[in-house]
Motif scaffolding. Sequence first.
Motif, PDB file in Angstrom:
ATOM      1  N   ILE A 219      26.940 -18.883  97.807  1.00 29.78           N
ATOM      2  CA  ILE A 219      25.841 -19.340  96.950  1.00 29.78           C
ATOM      3  C   ILE A 219      25.438 -18.178  96.036  1.00 29.78           C
ATOM      4  CG2 ILE A 219      23.481 -20.225  96.891  1.00 29.78           C
ATOM      5  CD1 ILE A 219      23.986 -21.234  99.793  1.00 29.78           C
ATOM      6  N   ILE A 220      25.598 -18.371  94.752  1.00 28.40           N
ATOM      7  CA  ILE A 220      25.245 -17.329  93.778  1.00 28.40           C
ATOM      8  C   ILE A 220      23.816 -17.517  93.275  1.00 28.40           C
ATOM      9  CG2 ILE A 220      25.842 -16.246  91.587  1.00 28.40           C
ATOM     10  CD1 ILE A 220      27.870 -15.836  93.856  1.00 28.40           C
ATOM     11  N   ARG A 221      23.488 -18.733  92.927  1.00 30.43           N
ATOM     12  CA  ARG A 221      22.132 -19.076  92.475  1.00 30.43           C
ATOM     13  C   ARG A 221      21.792 -20.461  92.996  1.00 30.43           C
ATOM     14  NH1 ARG A 221      24.330 -16.407  88.299  1.00 30.43           N
ATOM     15  NH2 ARG A 221      25.354 -18.311  87.606  1.00 30.43           N
ATOM     16  N   ALA A 222      20.534 -20.670  93.287  1.00 33.31           N
ATOM     17  CA  ALA A 222      20.092 -21.991  93.717  1.00 33.31           C
ATOM     18  C   ALA A 222      18.609 -22.139  93.414  1.00 33.31           C
ATOM     19  CB  ALA A 222      20.349 -22.199  95.202  1.00 33.31           C
ATOM     20  N   ASP A 223      18.221 -23.326  93.046  1.00 33.20           N
ATOM     21  CA  ASP A 223      16.805 -23.633  92.873  1.00 33.20           C
ATOM     22  C   ASP A 223      16.592 -25.119  93.136  1.00 33.20           C
ATOM     23  OD1 ASP A 223      16.580 -25.152  90.078  1.00 33.20           O
ATOM     24  OD2 ASP A 223      18.035 -23.528  89.843  1.00 33.20           O
TER      25      ASP A 223
END
Length: 397
Positions: A265-269
């Motif tokens: 997971i590099i980015r998550a929102d």
Amino acid sequence: MRRRITLIIPAILLLLLLPGCWNRRELNTMAIVEAVGVDRANDGQIVVSLQILKPSAIKSSTSEKASGTKSVWVVTSKGETVFDAIRNASLRTDRKAYFSHNTVYVLSEELARNGISDELDLFSRDSEFRKLTYVFITRRKAEDIIRSDYEQEKIPAQAIEKLAKVTYAASKVPKVQLIDLLKNFASKTNDSIVPGIDIIQENNKNPNEESLKLDGTAILKRDRMVGWFNEKETRGILWVLGKVKSGIIDIATPGNESKKSGIEIIRADSNVVPELVDGNLIMTINVRLDGNLGEEMGSSDLVKPESFDEIEKQIDTDIKEEISSAVSKAQNWDVDIFKFAPDVHRKYPREWPELEKNWPEEFRKIQLNIIVDAKLHWSGYLKKPVQPKNTEGEVAQ
């Protein structure tokens, strides 16, 4: 002369008003506390364990194992209240406990099952206790955690603090500070999550070699613990709260389901959108994720559009399952650990007073609409997995 007197008198009055160092406390008169553990004894009294720094051991360049001297001293005392137990510790130490450097509170599960608001009252009332201190719950006695050692740090409390700060790397345990609990206690609807901490044996041959590990998530209904969530259920909570920032999602390798592949997971929102339809609450949970193919166990060629599409679908499915299982379990326990209530309150302020009257029942009836948008971007420096080849030049299975 008269002019000089006019200037001197105000100067003297100002000097009298200066506070100076009337309340100073010298370093060599303080017992600097780094961690606090709270248990309840069989007789109902509060047991407080204080992890106190030993400055002489800390400044020494000799390792603890070589010198046989620990960098901290643990003092345990009992009392009718937390405050009483802390003051009773002065019967064992010649220095008064000083808590402004404290970074860790550890509470036992036994204590948490009966409610922790009374035990946290002093920590939130007294200005010497920091509100940004990390809070943990343990399945064993809190004293055991306070007395434990840690190989990488001279001061065990600093190790626990760093474990809390690095939880984002796996997103399987929450990071909770005292201020977070106090905010939830002040709310009529919000319930709480607290990371679990335990002691593990590093070497089966040597039972004295122990280490600390974050393990599970304690779920609190108001201030009472009701149970534990495992790692996947915990990440389901963090997806909803928008607190997943990193970590690994393990999926079955496309074309070779017996093997696993790790997606980083590099980015998550995420965001939560409540809807009130015919008196029924529907919570739409939108999750967006950017990831990379971090590892492949198998021989499939995944670096092609159709394989990436399949992986993205699997990620979508896995995240939906994690969120669904977490919400379903929370609804069974009547614990709004997702802060759905504030979301509903903000969008429907007029309807909220009626919903708030019976929020536990409304929470149990909430329907979910989970939308996940996962995008895979990179496969590292390899297009095909590392696999040995046989004499014919083919990949050995």
